[in-house]
Design an enzyme around this catalytic site. Structure first.
Site, PDB file in Angstrom:
ATOM      1  N   ASN A  13       0.790  -1.369  -0.079  1.00 43.27           N
ATOM      2  CA  ASN A  13      -0.215   0.258  -0.064  1.00 43.27           C
ATOM      3  C   ASN A  13       1.289   1.363   0.273  1.00 43.27           C
ATOM      4  O   ASN A  13       1.843   0.864  -0.107  1.00 43.27           O
ATOM      5  CB  ASN A  13      -0.883   0.185   1.076  1.00 43.27           C
ATOM      6  CG  ASN A  13      -0.432  -0.488   2.623  1.00 43.27           C
ATOM      7  OD1 ASN A  13      -0.232  -1.444   2.268  1.00 43.27           O
ATOM      8  ND2 ASN A  13       0.484   0.685   3.234  1.00 43.27           N
ATOM      9  N   CYS A  14       0.246   2.975  -0.334  1.00 47.78           N
ATOM     10  CA  CYS A  14       1.171   3.777  -0.213  1.00 47.78           C
ATOM     11  C   CYS A  14       2.289   3.536   0.653  1.00 47.78           C
ATOM     12  O   CYS A  14       2.094   3.178   2.224  1.00 47.78           O
ATOM     13  CB  CYS A  14       0.322   4.935  -0.102  1.00 47.78           C
ATOM     14  SG  CYS A  14      -0.968   4.784  -1.514  1.00 47.78           S
ATOM     15  N   GLY A  15       3.042   4.342   1.028  1.00 44.66           N
ATOM     16  CA  GLY A  15       3.956   5.303   2.356  1.00 44.66           C
ATOM     17  C   GLY A  15       3.694   6.796   2.314  1.00 44.66           C
ATOM     18  O   GLY A  15       3.309   7.258   1.566  1.00 44.66           O
TER      19      GLY A  15
END
Length: 463
Positions: A13-15
């Site tokens: 998932n996004c960082g």
């Protein structure tokens, strides 16, 4: 033969993260450490077939006015006053084609366009996919066109101007403001994190400093990567998905005719309060921005949108519970796994949704810098230099006031929020509850409507 890829173990998932100096001291170190932290999260995003196009990364920084005053003076010989704002925008046409329209909108808002700057970039680092859809990138410099405009009036004029300018191209995405503020600025795009410093030449200047930097590496899930969908947005960077986004957008649209505030007098003229076509994260950012600019405390705004699990929390302070219950009647939760870092140029904030399915960890070092990110190790500091570290719990919130150097925990923030209004008394005097066999919550002096009375009232209402 060892199988390196196991689909059952694939999790991504996004960082996201932020680095800030707690005392609000701008420095090159904050900027460079944030770029390095962003690069360390390259694995959190996608990479195009050309090997050089990312699916979106960027930085939201405190606006360093000294840098832009010097830069504009050197490049164009233009003197800026102490009160000015910078708009960073993507435009798929030449700026001259819309300049007259912008002048007219700005004039009506009490603003003057002092200068337009083509942001210096290095196209060579881009992949072919990003290059094919590269917009023109401009900075516009705005000042009040009369003396005596307050800071609050200035921010209102900026928001109203931006909305009205964007709505000229509402349906074709030709123009997009990454930011328009006297406090913050956003640099982002479809480059890889390791290339963002080379792409935006401003980052190379030793004078480019900040005391707060929010960074984000995007893993596209519900939208195709585009330049304007890279994060951060104008206030926040979001890791997760808003699963209730269709309902949230519809409720915002349904209530738009009753959104009234003296701080945004033209709000009724906006064609959209939150966007209909962008990502779920950008819609959330729109809603936070409207609430904050409209005069709602930044903490109340984020607590209204992402409340903790308060309904069955028997040990929760009754006044805090009353705050959440009262606000639940005015705003549905924007539900889904969410981790958020945000800044308005003064506050550095991190908040998790009620389930806490997106991690956020923090460290504070002896240099009085705080790092909060979706994983550890993005800003390596020797263990002997770490003063404290920890993680946010589900529904948790942590905030730093870089003007005063104070750090606020979830308990501190809730304590302030519950004291802002007599929420418990308001509920006691005005709330009416429908009786249910499943209802285990007993609030202060609840007035209940029985099922039989409710059925009668429903029929009368339909008639």
């Amino acid at each position: 033969m060892t199988k390196l890829y196991k689909k059952d173990y694939f999790k991504d998932n996004c960082g996201f993260g932020l680095i800030a100096n707690i005392d609000g001291k701008p420095s090159r170190k904050i900027v460079l450490d944030s770029i390095n932290a962003l690069e360390s999260m390259t694995h959190r995003g996608g990479i195009g077939a050309d090997g050089k196009t990312g699916d979106g990364c960027g930085l939201l920084l405190q606006l360093n006015k000294e840098f832009f005053i010097k830069t504009l003076l050197i490049e164009q010989g233009i003197h800026l006053s102490d009160k000015f704002a910078v708009g960073q925008l993507f435009f798929f046409e030449k700026f001259e084609s819309i300049e007259n329209k912008i002048h007219k909108i700005l004039f009506k808002e009490g603003l003057e366009l002092k200068a337009v700057r083509s942001v210096p970039i290095n196209k060579d680092i881009l992949g072919s996919i990003a290059l094919d859809c590269l917009p023109n990138i401009y900075q516009i410099f705005l000042e009040p066109n009369f003396n005596g405009m307050s800071d609050c009036e200035f921010e209102t004029a900026l928001l109203q101007s931006r909305k009205l300018i964007e709505e000229i191209f509402l349906n074709d995405e030709k123009l997009y403001f990454c930011s328009l503020s006297s406090k913050t600025i956003v640099y982002k795009g479809l480059m890889l994190p390791k290339d963002i410093e080379s792409f935006y030449v401003d980052f190379k200047s030793k004078h480019f400093k900040s005391s707060i930097c929010v960074f984000h590496q995007r893993f596209s899930t519900n939208t195709t990567p585009k330049w304007h969908l890279a994060q951060p947005f104008r206030l926040l960077a979001h890791n997760g998905e808003i699963n209730a986004i269709r309902g949230n957008r519809n409720w915002s649209k349904a209530r738009s005719n009753i959104f009234v505030t003296k701080k945004i007098p033209k709000i009724q003229k906006f064609k959209q309060i939150v966007n209909e076509a962008g990502s779920d994260s950008s819609a959330l950012d729109n809603m936070v921005e409207i609430l904050v600019t409209g005069g709602i405390n930044i903490f109340k705004s984020i607590r209204m949108l992402l409340p903790p699990a308060w309904q069955n929390a028997q040990l929760l302070d009754p006044d805090v519970k009353s705050f959440h219950e009262y606000n639940s009647m005015h705003m549905e939760p924007w539900d889904g796994p969410a981790g958020i870092v945000m800044s308005d140029g003064k506050w550095a904030i991190c908040v998790l949704d009620r389930n806490g399915l997106r991690p956020a960890r923090y460290q504070i070092d002896k240099f009085n810098n705080i790092t909060i990110a979706s994983e550890t190790g993005v800003n390596p500091v020797s263990e002997k230099d770490v003063i404290s570290k920890g993680r946010l719990s589900p529904g948790g919130i942590l905030a730093v006031d870089t003007k005063t150097g104070n750090i606020f925990s979830e308990k501190d923030i809730d304590e302030k929020l519950k004291q802002n209004a007599p929420y418990r008394q308001w509920l006691k005097d005005n709330a009416i509850y429908i009786e249910s066999s499943l209802d285990t919550y007993e609030g202060p002096g609840l007035k209940k409507v029985s099922s039989e009375e409710f059925n009668i009232s429903s029929k009368l209402f339909l008639l």
